[in-house]
Design a protein around this motif. Sequence first.
Motif, PDB file in Angstrom:
ATOM      1  N   ALA A 126       7.249  -7.529  -3.410  1.00  0.00           N
ATOM      2  CA  ALA A 126       8.026  -6.803  -4.428  1.00  0.00           C
ATOM      3  C   ALA A 126       7.291  -6.833  -5.770  1.00  0.00           C
ATOM      4  O   ALA A 126       7.227  -5.828  -6.486  1.00  0.00           O
ATOM      5  CB  ALA A 126       9.423  -7.408  -4.554  1.00  0.00           C
ATOM      6  N   LEU A 127       6.705  -7.975  -6.104  1.00  0.00           N
ATOM      7  CA  LEU A 127       5.954  -8.044  -7.371  1.00  0.00           C
ATOM      8  C   LEU A 127       4.729  -7.136  -7.309  1.00  0.00           C
ATOM      9  O   LEU A 127       4.439  -6.368  -8.236  1.00  0.00           O
ATOM     10  CB  LEU A 127       5.502  -9.477  -7.673  1.00  0.00           C
ATOM     11  CG  LEU A 127       4.664  -9.506  -8.946  1.00  0.00           C
ATOM     12  CD1 LEU A 127       5.550  -9.560 -10.178  1.00  0.00           C
ATOM     13  CD2 LEU A 127       3.631 -10.604  -8.954  1.00  0.00           C
ATOM     14  N   GLU A 128       4.005  -7.212  -6.197  1.00  0.00           N
ATOM     15  CA  GLU A 128       2.717  -6.510  -6.123  1.00  0.00           C
ATOM     16  C   GLU A 128       2.877  -4.998  -5.961  1.00  0.00           C
ATOM     17  O   GLU A 128       1.923  -4.246  -6.154  1.00  0.00           O
ATOM     18  CB  GLU A 128       1.855  -7.160  -5.028  1.00  0.00           C
ATOM     19  CG  GLU A 128       1.546  -8.612  -5.427  1.00  0.00           C
ATOM     20  CD  GLU A 128       0.652  -9.395  -4.470  1.00  0.00           C
ATOM     21  OE1 GLU A 128       0.241  -8.821  -3.442  1.00  0.00           O
ATOM     22  OE2 GLU A 128       0.384 -10.582  -4.764  1.00  0.00           O
ATOM     23  N   ALA A 129       4.107  -4.568  -5.628  1.00  0.00           N
ATOM     24  CA  ALA A 129       4.368  -3.120  -5.540  1.00  0.00           C
ATOM     25  C   ALA A 129       4.722  -2.531  -6.906  1.00  0.00           C
ATOM     26  O   ALA A 129       4.956  -1.329  -7.030  1.00  0.00           O
ATOM     27  CB  ALA A 129       5.502  -2.859  -4.549  1.00  0.00           C
ATOM     28  N   CYS A 130       4.760  -3.401  -7.932  1.00  0.00           N
ATOM     29  CA  CYS A 130       5.083  -2.914  -9.285  1.00  0.00           C
ATOM     30  C   CYS A 130       3.887  -2.213  -9.923  1.00  0.00           C
ATOM     31  O   CYS A 130       2.730  -2.549  -9.641  1.00  0.00           O
ATOM     32  CB  CYS A 130       5.471  -4.099 -10.182  1.00  0.00           C
ATOM     33  SG  CYS A 130       7.105  -4.729  -9.853  1.00  0.00           S
ATOM     34  N   ASP A 152       0.846  -1.218   0.000  1.00  0.00           N
ATOM     35  CA  ASP A 152       0.000   0.000   0.000  1.00  0.00           C
ATOM     36  C   ASP A 152       0.873   1.257   0.000  1.00  0.00           C
ATOM     37  O   ASP A 152       0.657   2.189  -0.765  1.00  0.00           O
ATOM     38  CB  ASP A 152      -0.865   0.078   1.276  1.00  0.00           C
ATOM     39  CG  ASP A 152      -1.873  -1.050   1.393  1.00  0.00           C
ATOM     40  OD1 ASP A 152      -2.238  -1.624   0.352  1.00  0.00           O
ATOM     41  OD2 ASP A 152      -2.291  -1.346   2.547  1.00  0.00           O
ATOM     42  N   LYS A 153       1.852   1.245   0.897  1.00  0.00           N
ATOM     43  CA  LYS A 153       2.695   2.438   1.077  1.00  0.00           C
ATOM     44  C   LYS A 153       3.478   2.754  -0.204  1.00  0.00           C
ATOM     45  O   LYS A 153       3.533   3.903  -0.647  1.00  0.00           O
ATOM     46  CB  LYS A 153       3.658   2.176   2.241  1.00  0.00           C
ATOM     47  CG  LYS A 153       4.742   3.195   2.444  1.00  0.00           C
ATOM     48  CD  LYS A 153       4.388   4.166   3.537  1.00  0.00           C
ATOM     49  CE  LYS A 153       5.469   5.201   3.751  1.00  0.00           C
ATOM     50  NZ  LYS A 153       5.039   6.240   4.670  1.00  0.00           N
ATOM     51  N   LEU A 154       4.079   1.715  -0.782  1.00  0.00           N
ATOM     52  CA  LEU A 154       4.898   1.944  -1.984  1.00  0.00           C
ATOM     53  C   LEU A 154       4.034   2.411  -3.155  1.00  0.00           C
ATOM     54  O   LEU A 154       4.413   3.315  -3.903  1.00  0.00           O
ATOM     55  CB  LEU A 154       5.659   0.661  -2.358  1.00  0.00           C
ATOM     56  CG  LEU A 154       6.807   0.287  -1.402  1.00  0.00           C
ATOM     57  CD1 LEU A 154       7.314  -1.117  -1.688  1.00  0.00           C
ATOM     58  CD2 LEU A 154       7.954   1.295  -1.504  1.00  0.00           C
ATOM     59  N   VAL A 155       2.859   1.802  -3.297  1.00  0.00           N
ATOM     60  CA  VAL A 155       1.964   2.181  -4.403  1.00  0.00           C
ATOM     61  C   VAL A 155       1.513   3.634  -4.218  1.00  0.00           C
ATOM     62  O   VAL A 155       1.459   4.419  -5.172  1.00  0.00           O
ATOM     63  CB  VAL A 155       0.768   1.205  -4.474  1.00  0.00           C
ATOM     64  CG1 VAL A 155      -0.329   1.728  -5.396  1.00  0.00           C
ATOM     65  CG2 VAL A 155       1.241  -0.178  -4.953  1.00  0.00           C
ATOM     66  N   GLU A 156       1.251   4.006  -2.953  1.00  0.00           N
ATOM     67  CA  GLU A 156       0.780   5.374  -2.685  1.00  0.00           C
ATOM     68  C   GLU A 156       1.857   6.413  -3.011  1.00  0.00           C
ATOM     69  O   GLU A 156       1.590   7.400  -3.694  1.00  0.00           O
ATOM     70  CB  GLU A 156       0.376   5.480  -1.208  1.00  0.00           C
ATOM     71  CG  GLU A 156      -0.267   6.811  -0.864  1.00  0.00           C
ATOM     72  CD  GLU A 156      -0.038   7.192   0.585  1.00  0.00           C
ATOM     73  OE1 GLU A 156      -0.171   6.318   1.462  1.00  0.00           O
ATOM     74  OE2 GLU A 156       0.314   8.369   0.822  1.00  0.00           O
ATOM     75  N   ILE A 157       3.084   6.150  -2.571  1.00  0.00           N
ATOM     76  CA  ILE A 157       4.105   7.204  -2.752  1.00  0.00           C
ATOM     77  C   ILE A 157       4.708   7.227  -4.157  1.00  0.00           C
ATOM     78  O   ILE A 157       5.508   8.103  -4.469  1.00  0.00           O
ATOM     79  CB  ILE A 157       5.229   7.124  -1.684  1.00  0.00           C
ATOM     80  CG1 ILE A 157       6.030   5.816  -1.805  1.00  0.00           C
ATOM     81  CG2 ILE A 157       4.674   7.294  -0.285  1.00  0.00           C
ATOM     82  CD1 ILE A 157       7.242   5.771  -0.868  1.00  0.00           C
ATOM     83  N   THR A 158       4.301   6.270  -4.993  1.00  0.00           N
ATOM     84  CA  THR A 158       4.862   6.262  -6.361  1.00  0.00           C
ATOM     85  C   THR A 158       3.754   6.408  -7.420  1.00  0.00           C
ATOM     86  O   THR A 158       3.962   6.065  -8.581  1.00  0.00           O
ATOM     87  CB  THR A 158       5.652   4.958  -6.626  1.00  0.00           C
ATOM     88  OG1 THR A 158       4.780   3.844  -6.392  1.00  0.00           O
ATOM     89  CG2 THR A 158       6.871   4.858  -5.753  1.00  0.00           C
TER      90      THR A 158
END
Length: 381
Positions: A283-287, A257-263
């Motif tokens: 790592a895959l799902e943050a792509c 959630d965090k990575l998707v939000e800030i990118t």
Amino acid sequence: MTAGKPIKCIAAVAYEAGKPLTVEEITVDPPKAHEVRVKIDYTAVCHTDAYTLSGVDPEGAFPAILGHEGAGIVESVGESVTNVKPGDHVIALYTAECQKCKFCTSNKTNLCSSVRATQGKGVMPDGTSRFHNAKGEDLLHFMGCSTFSRYTVLADVSVVAIDPKAPLEKVCLLGCGVTTGYGAAVKTANVQKGDTVAVFGAGTVGLSVVQGAKVRGCSKIIVVDINDDKKTWASEFGATDFINPMKDLKKGETIVDKLVEITDGGLDFTFDCTGNVNVMRDALEACHKGWGQSIIIGVAAAGKEISTRPFQLVTGRVWKGSAFGGIKGRSEMNGLISDYFDGKLKVDEFITHRRGFTEINDAFEDLHHGDCLRTVLDLSK
Ligand SMILES: NC(=O)C1=CN([C@@H]2O[C@H](COP(=O)(O)OP(=O)(O)OC[C@H]3O[C@@H](n4cnc5c(N)ncnc54)[C@H](OP(=O)(O)O)[C@@H]3O)[C@@H](O)[C@H]2O)C=CC1
Ligand SMILES: N[C@@H](CCC(=O)N[C@@H](CSC=O)C(=O)NCC(=O)O)C(=O)O
Ligand SMILES: [Zn+2]
Ligand SMILES: [Zn+2]
């Protein structure tokens, strides 16, 4: 003087999984045809040596001489060896390059099939070992390198001669960790200027991915590690952000959630440098949907499997793997050495500890402490 004769020397033998190595005198046979005997001057301990020693490597067999991040000087060569000669400074290559097999000539991969099958069984290409203990028992080779011995024998395709001006006590790290991470960024993923990148695991491999991403001008380089002590290193190697998922997430928020939000929807590239299959999934799902690529570098224990909803791939995310950073050791190592001399590739900065070879078991302990990236062992001590 020693060419053609057995040599007695010191080595660290892994007799049993989960037990300390035994430092003892062994006998190293002379090299046969297409083999090279190398006097190892320096070796580092990689996380993969600890992984195999722990007993979770499906290819782990004992008794063996581990070690694969080493450099030294050719002592003698067997018949028909043309790529190196006595006196050459060399780095051991756990990913061979024969330049002839289907893999080498494909121009699609750095994996080489010439010696891989026997390498995985811990023997030389003729199916036998060059190492024997004082009782006359054979000791297995490891990853085609066995750098935890003052003298080792390698297939000629598993050795690259390097510029003799390169300091062996430093560039031994190019035998695995630094090359693996850097290559995974600049070769396997081929990250480009402006790309966003997240690196899970800030060990030598992860921090080398970071330096590859920095060299390419990536716009965001986010390091994810569960140890805050890695934050300073992350920033020194080029990270723009550091997230500790154990303490930097809001209640109910996941690292994805965090990575998707800030990118703004996810990353262009992510890299697993932990070997943890749950992290690989994150790592895959943050792509980013549609094009994000996740590169698996970490080595997971026997029996572990990765999983995700197929929908993650249907919607354009790509899962890839990388061995030795996709680097062809014999063709490309000297390019990395040049980058090192030119100040483009950091190597020295990874050496946090130095020890004499007889302290090798302490070097394995060092790996478990947050203040250690690499311990380099001096085989003359
Ligand atoms: N494919 C290839 O060619 C190669 C693969 N490898 C593999 O790559 C991996 C990394 O190697 P290396 O850098 O030497 O190892 P390190 O152990 O030095 O680095 C791994 C880092 O990941 C951190 N970590 C552990 N769990 C998590 C988590 N859940 N989330 C985020 N970070 C985490 C560790 O923290 P802490 O220290 O607190 O545990 C550590 O900082 C290993 O699995 C190794 O076997 C290595 C070389 C080549
Ligand atoms: N023996 C293990 C596989 C271990 C593994 O994946 N090794 C990496 C290098 S790790 C270096 O520190 C690798 O390059 N693999 C490719 C290869 O051909 O071995 C197992 O059987 O799971
Ligand atoms: Zn390694
Ligand atoms: Zn080949």
